[in-house]
Design a protein around this motif. Structure first.
Motif, PDB file in Angstrom:
ATOM      1  N   ARG A 535       0.834  -1.211   0.000  1.00 16.75           N
ATOM      2  CA  ARG A 535       0.000   0.000   0.000  1.00 16.75           C
ATOM      3  C   ARG A 535       0.870   1.263   0.000  1.00 16.75           C
ATOM      4  O   ARG A 535       0.454   2.291  -0.529  1.00 16.75           O
ATOM      5  CB  ARG A 535      -0.928  -0.019   1.205  1.00 16.75           C
ATOM      6  CG  ARG A 535      -2.084  -0.999   1.051  1.00 16.75           C
ATOM      7  CD  ARG A 535      -3.048  -0.909   2.203  1.00 16.75           C
ATOM      8  NE  ARG A 535      -3.595   0.434   2.363  1.00 16.75           N
ATOM      9  CZ  ARG A 535      -4.435   0.780   3.341  1.00 16.75           C
ATOM     10  NH1 ARG A 535      -4.809  -0.114   4.232  1.00 16.75           N
ATOM     11  NH2 ARG A 535      -4.877   2.013   3.427  1.00 16.75           N
ATOM     12  N   GLU A 537       3.614   1.511  -1.709  1.00 14.30           N
ATOM     13  CA  GLU A 537       3.992   1.657  -3.116  1.00 14.30           C
ATOM     14  C   GLU A 537       2.823   2.126  -3.979  1.00 14.30           C
ATOM     15  O   GLU A 537       3.008   2.936  -4.884  1.00 14.30           O
ATOM     16  CB  GLU A 537       4.518   0.324  -3.648  1.00 14.30           C
ATOM     17  CG  GLU A 537       5.788  -0.159  -2.961  1.00 14.30           C
ATOM     18  CD  GLU A 537       6.144  -1.568  -3.349  1.00 14.30           C
ATOM     19  OE1 GLU A 537       5.481  -2.106  -4.263  1.00 14.30           O
ATOM     20  OE2 GLU A 537       7.071  -2.152  -2.760  1.00 14.30           O
ATOM     21  N   THR A 538       1.629   1.611  -3.710  1.00 16.54           N
ATOM     22  CA  THR A 538       0.486   1.901  -4.591  1.00 16.54           C
ATOM     23  C   THR A 538      -0.292   3.134  -4.184  1.00 16.54           C
ATOM     24  O   THR A 538      -1.066   3.660  -4.995  1.00 16.54           O
ATOM     25  CB  THR A 538      -0.465   0.692  -4.621  1.00 16.54           C
ATOM     26  OG1 THR A 538      -0.880   0.390  -3.277  1.00 16.54           O
ATOM     27  CG2 THR A 538       0.229  -0.516  -5.206  1.00 16.54           C
ATOM     28  N   GLU A 539      -0.117   3.641  -2.937  1.00 21.45           N
ATOM     29  CA  GLU A 539      -0.916   4.775  -2.485  1.00 21.45           C
ATOM     30  C   GLU A 539      -0.078   5.999  -2.136  1.00 21.45           C
ATOM     31  O   GLU A 539      -0.435   7.122  -2.502  1.00 21.45           O
ATOM     32  CB  GLU A 539      -1.754   4.364  -1.267  1.00 21.45           C
ATOM     33  CG  GLU A 539      -2.782   3.275  -1.585  1.00 21.45           C
ATOM     34  CD  GLU A 539      -3.592   2.866  -0.381  1.00 21.45           C
ATOM     35  OE1 GLU A 539      -3.507   3.571   0.645  1.00 21.45           O
ATOM     36  OE2 GLU A 539      -4.311   1.849  -0.451  1.00 21.45           O
TER      37      GLU A 539
END
Length: 927
Positions: A535, A537-539
């Motif tokens: 999360r 990395e993705t957020e």
């Protein structure tokens, strides 16, 4: 008719000339002599000119030998003939020796002529005057390239010449020719493509009708065909090997496909197993619910039986206490089992459930008191507290769980802190009747479920309200909302809402100052710790990427600071890809503070890289930041990034090699970018930029003068050279440490190069490349740089002097006296003063090569190198006595001896002036 006759006569004369050339080249002299006689008898004196001049050449036929042969009587003495033969052979040997010497002289002259033509291309030779000579040489070269005549070719030519002599009527010459050719039978001409009537004329016509270019083209085609045949054979062999490799690859592919199919089958079996386990879990949950319902029914049945029997109070109290304990144990077991099955409820939901359970128990306790009479002693306290695993325990259990609430909760409204019976500030104490069992405990799963829904609804309400609340909160107090924002981001189930809240987190303050950025970064780190790598990395990282080109530099500065602090919370492969790309773009930022922060965070990021695949990209960023126009960025790069790159990459030799090339290139060749900023040559420079190469102008355009060798530096070039020299100074401790560690005779704990180590090094028996780098590469390159600087560039010359003093300070007095001093003495032109005792033989020749070789180079050495010798070598505190002696020798003794000091007085005075300037500058710094 006359014209036809003239053409036939011309062709006949050409054939005759061809025959004459053939006879003379093949050395058929008897046939040529006979042909000369017959041509003279026929009156063809024009065709006989070549033969007449050949036989009258005294070099081939000396007059005394011809006269002696013509005047000798038929019955000459054999002894005299033998003596004449021996004398002739001796003379022939001498003539051949002279001829060989003449050919060698001719070859040498041709080589010298070729060198002169290459050195002076303007002095070209008139092509029209030597056209025939060049064509003849070219023809000779082309014909000689064909190789010697084969036997069948020689026989065809001989037969054609014999046929021509017979047809022309020169029968005596033909007979002499047949007798002179001993190794071939010219009477029998083998039937071949060359055996044609009037062969010599046909050969000649074929020669006239063809060109040299056509013959060469045919020969080249034949050679090309042979080369193509060889290539074809090689390609066929490669094709066979490739076919075999292809078969092996196909076999491997088939094996991999089988392995892949097996893996797919295994995955399907695992998926089926997972589905079966899920179904089994659902069945177990259903059975658990049935058991709970059965337990509830049994408890109700027990209560009804107890009421009907109307047992005495004492017995009722004992039975109720036992029943209470049993029921509470069963309820605790059910709750623990439920927690193991779910495993995802948070501590907040558990506290809400515990509070609801306590409230229900209190109500049940009041109802029991109204129906059952008992003494005050029949009531016992029961404490329900949150354990470490999230379950509930009785007051008799040893609970060491973490306190999840600041105050104790009591059913009668009083607060229970550290003074309660169990000493647990997080416990929840209630009083229930000993003869009444809490039947509501078994309903805790439904209570947990409703509490979870309530918490989720609360999170959704807070998440929807936060974007509307933030704009109306004062900027200086918006950090108070960070706990709510972090909690909402962490727990909200919708990814779109989380992205919106994360965007709000990064944009909480339009232009945050240093303290506000620190608070936001602490919140981001806390959030990354909670949500994990994926999360983060993705957020979080996408929000950083969106802020790279923000109009406010404070927001870009926040992104730069986040790169170094969030890198530890993402996967290693993301650190040297996405995060490094973010840093790379921030390095190009127009704001100085952003570039400074990017430099600092790049130094923090390097130890977290999983490998060194991005080394050359980091090296390029290092040199770009070191050459930054801002002094603040340069200071951070030199103080933090340079040691970080050296420690991470371990490629000190690579950095030093590139650094020296940059230093020299900065004084010679500039690179102008399309943005108008000057950067210098870099082997790893990105190729997507449009560059224009432009040589730095010299001081004077007059070729051969001293000023034509010196370069005029602009402000950007001067700044770049200075910071690169500062970088070299920052790397000096690493260079010195490596030299000490690789020395075969020095204890690594020592800090100086001793004289015994130098003596061992001078023997040449040990390899010490890390030590040699300083005086074989670094110092010579600094001397080359100094020889490009005009006299007014005292600032750069001062930086070089400081570096030399730093080298002598680290390497020690022995290195200064025995290594550095001879190098600079030779480079300054003082050849006699250099002592090479401590240099290996392989290095001595290289160091002696630093000596100026021309008068201009000698004067440049006096202007540019002598100031460094006086201030950077002899100006060291440990060499002051040598400085006095050398100045006395330079100004007094050498002037009397008539050495170079007499002819370079002004330059020596400038060098002493620079020495005085450096000494005064050092005194000011000390004071």
């Amino acid at each position: 008719m006359e014209a036809v006759g003239g053409a036939a006569e011309e062709r006949w004369a050409s054939l005759c000339n061809c025959v004459v050339n053939f006879l003379l080249e093949e050395k058929y002299h008897l046939t040529a002599l006979e042909l000369l006689q017959e041509l003279q008898e026929d009156g063809r004196h024009a065709q006989a000119l070549r033969l007449r001049s050949f036989f009258s050449d005294p070099a081939f036929f000396p007059p005394d030998l011809v006269a002696r042969a013509s005047s000798s009587p038929p019955g000459a003495d054999p002894q005299s003939l033998l003596e004449e033969k021996i004398a002739a052979e001796e003379k022939l040997a001498l003539t051949e020796y002279d001829l060989r010497l003449a050919k060698e002289d001719l070859t040498c002259l041709k080589l010298e002529l070729q060198k002169q033509q290459e050195s002076s291309p303007d002095n070209t030779i008139d092509a029209s005057a030597h056209e025939g000579f060049n064509q003849q040489d070219q023809r000779d070269v082309k014909i000689s390239a064909l190789g010697p005549l084969k036997d069948n070719e020689r026989k065809d030519l001989n037969c054609a010449v014999k046929e021509y002599l017979l047809l022309a009527g020169y029968r005596l010459a033909a007979m002499t020719f047949i007798e002179e050719v001993l190794d071939q039978d010219l009477d029998v001409w083998t039937n071949s493509s060359a055996c044609v009537p009037d062969a010599l004329r046909r050969y000649y016509y074929q020669y006239l009708s063809s060109t040299t270019e056509a013959a060469e083209e045919k020969i080249s085609i034949l050679r090309e065909n042979e080369a193509l045949k060889k290539d074809s054979e090689r390609l066929y062999a490669e094709k066979d090997s490739l076919m075999k490799t292809c078969e092996l690859a196909n076999n491997q592919v088939a094996a991999l496909r089988k392995s892949l199919d097996a893996a797919h089958m295994d995955i399907k079996e695992k998926e089926k197993m997972v589905r079966d386990l899920k179904q089994s879990l659902d069945v177990h949950r259903k059975e658990l619910n049935d058991c709970r319902a059965e337990i509830t029914a049994l408890k109700m049945h027990i209560e009804g039986t107890q009421s009907s029997k109307q047992m005495p109070v004492g017995d009722t109290d004992g039975f109720s206490t036992q029943l209470n304990a049993n029921s509470m144990g069963e309820a605790a077991a059910l709750i623990n089992e439920h927690e193991n099955l779910k495993g995802t409820e948070s501590i907040t939901i558990k506290l809400v459930s515990a509070a609801a359970l306590t409230e229900d128990t209190r109500k049940d306790h009041k109802n029991t008191e109204s129906t059952i009479e008992g003494s005050p002693g029949s009531q016992a306290p029961l404490s329900c507290s949150t354990a470490g695993g999230g379950g509930y325990g009785t007051s008799g259990e040893d609970d060491s769980g973490t306190d999840t609430s600041p105050e104790g909760i009591s059913v009668n409204g009083t607060q229970h802190g550290a003074g309660n019976s169990q000493g647990n500030s997080g416990s929840i104490s209630v009083y229930v009747s000993e003869d009444k069992v809490n039947t509501e405990i078994v309903e805790s799963p439904s209570i947990h479920k409703s509490s979870y829904k309530m918490a989720l609804e609360t999170i959704k309400i807070v998440s929807d309200a936060l974007p509307k609340i933030v704009p109306y909160v004062l900027i200086n107090h918006r950090e108070e909302l960070l706990p709510l924002i972090i909690c909402a981001i962490e727990r909200h189930p919708d990814s779109d809402v989380r992205d919106s809240l994360t965007h709000t987190l990064f944009n909480l303050i339009k232009r945050p100052d240093g303290q506000q950025r620190r608070i936001i970064m602490d919140a981001c780190v806390e959030l990354a710790t909670s949500v994990g790598e994926m999360r983060t990395e993705t957020e979080l990282l996408p929000q950083c990427w969106e802020q790279i080109n923000h109009q406010y530099e404070e927001r870009r500065l926040l992104v730069a600071q986040s790169c170094g602090e969030l890198a530890i919370y993402v996967r290693p492969e993301i650190r040297d890809s996405l995060i490094l790309s973010i840093v790379q773009q921030l390095v190009e930022d127009s704001a100085t503070v952003v570039r400074e922060a990017a430099t600092h965070n790049l130094a923090l990021l390097l130890p977290l890289f999983p490998n060194m695949d991005k080394y050359y990209k980091v090296e390029e960023l290092l040199f770009q930041l070191v050459r930054d126009p801002s002094g603040v960025v340069v200071d951070v790069a030199l103080r933090e990034l340079v040691p970080a790159v050296v420690g991470w990459g371990g490629k000190l030799d690579q950095i030093l090699r590139v650094l020296l090339s940059h230093i020299l290139a900065s004084a010679q060749v500039c690179m102008v970018l399309n943005l108008g900023t000057l950067y210098f040559m870099n082997c790893n420079t990105c190729s997507d930029r449009t560059v224009i190469f432009q040589r730095c102008p010299s001081v004077s355009g007059v070729e051969g003068t001293i000023d034509s060798h010196l370069r005029v530096l602009g402000e950007q070039e001067r700044w770049t050279i200075e910071v690169l020299l500062r970088m070299l100074t920052e790397l000096l401790p690493f260079i010195h440490q490596k030299a000490i560690e690789t020395c075969p005779s020095i204890d690594p704990s020592e800090n100086y190069i001793s004289e015994s180590s130098l003596k061992l090094y001078a023997t040449g028996e040990t390899e010490w490349s890390a030590f040699e780098w300083m005086h074989t590469e670094c110092l010579p390159d600094l001397i080359k740089l100094a020889c490009l600087l005009p006299a007014k560039e005292d600032s750069l010359r001062t930086v070089i002097t400081k570096y030399l003093l730093a080298v002598s300070g680290r390497y020690g007095k022995d290195y200064l006296e025995h290594i550095m001093l001879p190098v600079f003495l030779i480079a300054a032109g003082d050849i006699d003063s250099g002592d090479f005792t401590y240099f290996p033989l392989s290095i001595q020749s290289k160091v002696r090569g630093f000596r100026p070789k021309t008068s201009v180079a000698e004067k440049i050495a006096i202007i540019c190198v002598l100031p460094l010798l006086l201030s950077g070598i002899l100006g060291s505190p440990s060499s002051r006595q040598q400085l006095e002696e050398y100045l006395r020798k330079l100004l007094i003794q050498n002037t009397k001896d008539g050495s170079f000091s007499m002819h370079h007085t002004a330059e020596i005075i400038d060098a002493i002036r620079f020495l005085w300037f450096v000494l005064c500058l050092n005194m000011q710094q000390i004071s």
